[in-house]
Scaffold this motif. Structure first.
Motif, PDB file in Angstrom:
ATOM      1  N   MET A   1       0.848  -1.084  -0.158  1.00 44.22           N
ATOM      2  CA  MET A   1      -0.065  -0.202   0.018  1.00 44.22           C
ATOM      3  C   MET A   1       0.946   1.222  -0.085  1.00 44.22           C
ATOM      4  O   MET A   1       1.833   1.382   0.953  1.00 44.22           O
ATOM      5  N   ARG A   2       0.429   2.278  -1.041  1.00 47.16           N
ATOM      6  CA  ARG A   2       1.153   3.348  -0.905  1.00 47.16           C
ATOM      7  C   ARG A   2       0.409   4.488   0.111  1.00 47.16           C
ATOM      8  O   ARG A   2      -0.666   4.885  -0.200  1.00 47.16           O
ATOM      9  N   VAL A   3       1.273   4.973   0.754  1.00 45.86           N
ATOM     10  CA  VAL A   3       0.762   6.117   1.850  1.00 45.86           C
ATOM     11  C   VAL A   3       1.558   7.423   1.729  1.00 45.86           C
ATOM     12  O   VAL A   3       2.749   7.331   1.830  1.00 45.86           O
ATOM     13  N   VAL A   4       0.656   8.351   1.654  1.00 38.04           N
ATOM     14  CA  VAL A   4       1.621   9.920   1.584  1.00 38.04           C
ATOM     15  C   VAL A   4       1.098  10.435   3.129  1.00 38.04           C
ATOM     16  O   VAL A   4      -0.326  10.473   3.517  1.00 38.04           O
ATOM     17  N   ILE A   5       2.143  11.006   3.940  1.00 42.36           N
ATOM     18  CA  ILE A   5       1.909  11.641   5.050  1.00 42.36           C
ATOM     19  C   ILE A   5       2.414  13.155   4.902  1.00 42.36           C
ATOM     20  O   ILE A   5       3.430  13.435   4.537  1.00 42.36           O
ATOM     21  N   VAL A   6       1.590  13.921   5.207  1.00 45.60           N
ATOM     22  CA  VAL A   6       1.661  15.285   5.288  1.00 45.60           C
ATOM     23  C   VAL A   6       2.286  15.764   6.623  1.00 45.60           C
ATOM     24  O   VAL A   6       1.381  15.752   7.467  1.00 45.60           O
ATOM     25  N   GLY A   7       3.419  16.332   6.606  1.00 43.87           N
ATOM     26  CA  GLY A   7       3.921  16.606   8.275  1.00 43.87           C
ATOM     27  C   GLY A   7       4.713  15.652   8.654  1.00 43.87           C
ATOM     28  O   GLY A   7       4.533  14.436   9.040  1.00 43.87           O
ATOM     29  N   ALA A   8       5.889  16.032   8.709  1.00 42.70           N
ATOM     30  CA  ALA A   8       7.321  15.258   9.089  1.00 42.70           C
ATOM     31  C   ALA A   8       7.586  15.338  10.480  1.00 42.70           C
ATOM     32  O   ALA A   8       8.971  15.242  10.487  1.00 42.70           O
ATOM     33  N   GLY A   9       6.755  15.921  11.349  1.00 41.27           N
ATOM     34  CA  GLY A   9       7.238  16.314  12.627  1.00 41.27           C
ATOM     35  C   GLY A   9       7.300  14.767  13.533  1.00 41.27           C
ATOM     36  O   GLY A   9       7.213  13.777  12.696  1.00 41.27           O
ATOM     37  N   ALA A  10       7.438  14.921  14.607  1.00 40.87           N
ATOM     38  CA  ALA A  10       7.353  13.585  15.508  1.00 40.87           C
ATOM     39  C   ALA A  10       6.240  12.676  15.163  1.00 40.87           C
ATOM     40  O   ALA A  10       6.739  11.480  14.949  1.00 40.87           O
ATOM     41  N   VAL A  11       4.988  13.241  15.025  1.00 39.47           N
ATOM     42  CA  VAL A  11       3.835  12.276  14.713  1.00 39.47           C
ATOM     43  C   VAL A  11       3.999  11.795  13.355  1.00 39.47           C
ATOM     44  O   VAL A  11       3.938  10.373  13.246  1.00 39.47           O
ATOM     45  N   GLY A  12       4.333  12.470  12.305  1.00 34.65           N
ATOM     46  CA  GLY A  12       4.438  11.901  10.872  1.00 34.65           C
ATOM     47  C   GLY A  12       5.318  10.880  10.869  1.00 34.65           C
ATOM     48  O   GLY A  12       5.279   9.923  10.117  1.00 34.65           O
ATOM     49  N   ARG A  13       6.641  11.309  11.449  1.00 34.27           N
ATOM     50  CA  ARG A  13       7.800  10.221  11.391  1.00 34.27           C
ATOM     51  C   ARG A  13       7.528   9.007  12.104  1.00 34.27           C
ATOM     52  O   ARG A  13       7.956   7.906  11.593  1.00 34.27           O
ATOM     53  N   SER A  14       6.775   8.974  13.289  1.00 34.44           N
ATOM     54  CA  SER A  14       6.482   7.775  14.046  1.00 34.44           C
ATOM     55  C   SER A  14       5.436   6.887  13.164  1.00 34.44           C
ATOM     56  O   SER A  14       5.635   5.872  13.108  1.00 34.44           O
ATOM     57  N   VAL A  15       4.386   7.624  12.435  1.00 33.63           N
ATOM     58  CA  VAL A  15       3.522   6.833  11.772  1.00 33.63           C
ATOM     59  C   VAL A  15       4.328   5.952  10.730  1.00 33.63           C
ATOM     60  O   VAL A  15       4.013   5.100  10.203  1.00 33.63           O
ATOM     61  N   ALA A  16       5.228   7.092  10.088  1.00 34.33           N
ATOM     62  CA  ALA A  16       5.774   6.189   8.738  1.00 34.33           C
ATOM     63  C   ALA A  16       6.778   5.196   9.042  1.00 34.33           C
ATOM     64  O   ALA A  16       6.640   4.235   8.364  1.00 34.33           O
ATOM     65  N   ARG A  17       7.464   5.413  10.410  1.00 33.78           N
ATOM     66  CA  ARG A  17       8.111   4.089  10.756  1.00 33.78           C
ATOM     67  C   ARG A  17       7.361   2.783  11.074  1.00 33.78           C
ATOM     68  O   ARG A  17       7.538   1.720  10.510  1.00 33.78           O
ATOM     69  N   GLU A  18       6.041   2.982  11.630  1.00 35.72           N
ATOM     70  CA  GLU A  18       5.223   1.833  11.951  1.00 35.72           C
ATOM     71  C   GLU A  18       4.823   1.312  10.385  1.00 35.72           C
ATOM     72  O   GLU A  18       4.761   0.137  10.365  1.00 35.72           O
ATOM     73  N   LEU A  19       4.375   2.237   9.416  1.00 35.77           N
ATOM     74  CA  LEU A  19       3.832   1.588   8.327  1.00 35.77           C
ATOM     75  C   LEU A  19       5.070   1.038   7.424  1.00 35.77           C
ATOM     76  O   LEU A  19       4.722   0.008   6.797  1.00 35.77           O
ATOM     77  N   LEU A  20       6.175   1.723   7.392  1.00 40.75           N
ATOM     78  CA  LEU A  20       7.332   0.848   6.909  1.00 40.75           C
ATOM     79  C   LEU A  20       7.691  -0.498   7.327  1.00 40.75           C
ATOM     80  O   LEU A  20       8.131  -1.488   6.500  1.00 40.75           O
ATOM     81  N   GLU A  21       7.674  -0.616   8.729  1.00 46.31           N
ATOM     82  CA  GLU A  21       7.704  -1.784   9.114  1.00 46.31           C
ATOM     83  C   GLU A  21       6.833  -2.927   8.935  1.00 46.31           C
ATOM     84  O   GLU A  21       7.286  -4.089   8.645  1.00 46.31           O
ATOM     85  N   ASN A  22       5.755  -2.327   8.521  1.00 52.85           N
ATOM     86  CA  ASN A  22       4.448  -3.432   8.120  1.00 52.85           C
ATOM     87  C   ASN A  22       4.727  -3.476   6.561  1.00 52.85           C
ATOM     88  O   ASN A  22       3.629  -4.087   5.898  1.00 52.85           O
ATOM     89  N   GLY A  23       5.513  -2.984   5.939  1.00 54.88           N
ATOM     90  CA  GLY A  23       5.715  -3.399   4.507  1.00 54.88           C
ATOM     91  C   GLY A  23       5.177  -2.322   3.647  1.00 54.88           C
ATOM     92  O   GLY A  23       5.136  -2.690   2.412  1.00 54.88           O
ATOM     93  N   HIS A  24       4.825  -1.297   4.204  1.00 51.84           N
ATOM     94  CA  HIS A  24       4.172  -0.229   3.213  1.00 51.84           C
ATOM     95  C   HIS A  24       5.070   0.697   2.770  1.00 51.84           C
ATOM     96  O   HIS A  24       5.901   0.854   3.263  1.00 51.84           O
ATOM     97  N   GLU A  25       4.568   1.422   1.325  1.00 55.98           N
ATOM     98  CA  GLU A  25       5.652   2.476   0.783  1.00 55.98           C
ATOM     99  C   GLU A  25       5.165   3.831   1.463  1.00 55.98           C
ATOM    100  O   GLU A  25       3.795   3.941   1.200  1.00 55.98           O
ATOM    101  N   VAL A  26       6.005   4.480   1.726  1.00 53.11           N
ATOM    102  CA  VAL A  26       5.753   5.731   2.338  1.00 53.11           C
ATOM    103  C   VAL A  26       6.350   7.025   1.989  1.00 53.11           C
ATOM    104  O   VAL A  26       7.476   6.936   1.635  1.00 53.11           O
TER     105      VAL A  26
END
Length: 226
Positions: A1-26
């Protein structure tokens, strides 16, 4: 799954790491050079740009995304991004962060928001959930506000204790999705017997919450079973 996250602060980066660990494209987007720190999430794609601009979202190829997460610290940005993602690019799922509770009423279908996540409300709900027995606690609103994830911990003296799940006449537009019993997470089965101390998670229409509360509280007269 491809996910775009707007906002690369602490929240955005944390969500990105979780999604990447689950095999998603971020892909992370932020207009602040200080926020764009590739070394912090090297597995993600990065874009230094203003996500409120159509040209930025074109460059991000939002039409190929399954999910957009508006996670900036600015509610106005999150609303604009949500609206553009839904109306201009047809993104199937838009999740938006609510920073200020007074703005929560705006985060709905009209602004393209499928799921609104309010950190203050969620923290308050989790506190209530930790200390409340027999009270219905709303954990999350989703699906354009037409349903919520709610939790109730069964009191030991509730009438439905000892009743089979399949013998309970649950209110319309509600679904029991999980029973948490101690360290076990149970997928509800008609033969499961409800026990005192069970944490029950439901997806329910807001207007049905009072019925659920009445059905599962110690005051119930058992009329909900058949």
């Amino acid at each position: 799954m491809r996910v775009v996250i707007v906002g690369a602060g602490a929240v955005g980066r944390s969500v990105a790491r979780e999604l990447l660990e689950n095999g998603h494209e971020v892909l992370l987007i932020d207009k602040s050079p200080h926020a764009v720190s590739v070394r912090r999430v090297p597995e993600a794609e990065w874009l230094l740009a203003d996500a409120c601009e159509i040209t930025t979202l074109d460059e991000a190829a939002l039409e190929r995304c399954q999910v957009v997460i508006a996670a900036s610290g600015d509610d106005k940005v999150n609303l604009v991004v949500s609206l553009l993602a839904k109306t201009e690019f047809g993104v199937p799922r838009v999740v938006a962060r609510v920073n200020h509770p007074k703005n929560e009423w705006l985060f709905n279908e009209s602004w393209g928001v499928d799921v609104a996540v309010s950190t203050p409300r969620l923290m308050s709900a989790l506190v209530e959930e930790a200390v409340s027995v027999g009270d219905l606690v709303r954990l999350l609103r989703f699906s354009h506000g037409e349903a919520s994830l709610v939790e109730l911990t069964m009191p030991e003296e509730a009438t439905l204790v000892g009743t089979r799940v399949g013998d309970v006449a649950w209110p319309p537009n509600t679904a029991l999705v999980t029973i948490i019993r101690g360290s076990r997470v149970l997928i509800p089965d008609p033969d499961h017997v409800l026990s005192g101390g069970d944490e029950l998670l439901f997806v329910a229409a807001p207007e049905r919450e009072p019925q659920l509360q009445e059905l599962l509280s110690p005051r119930t007269n058992g009329s909900g079973s058949r």
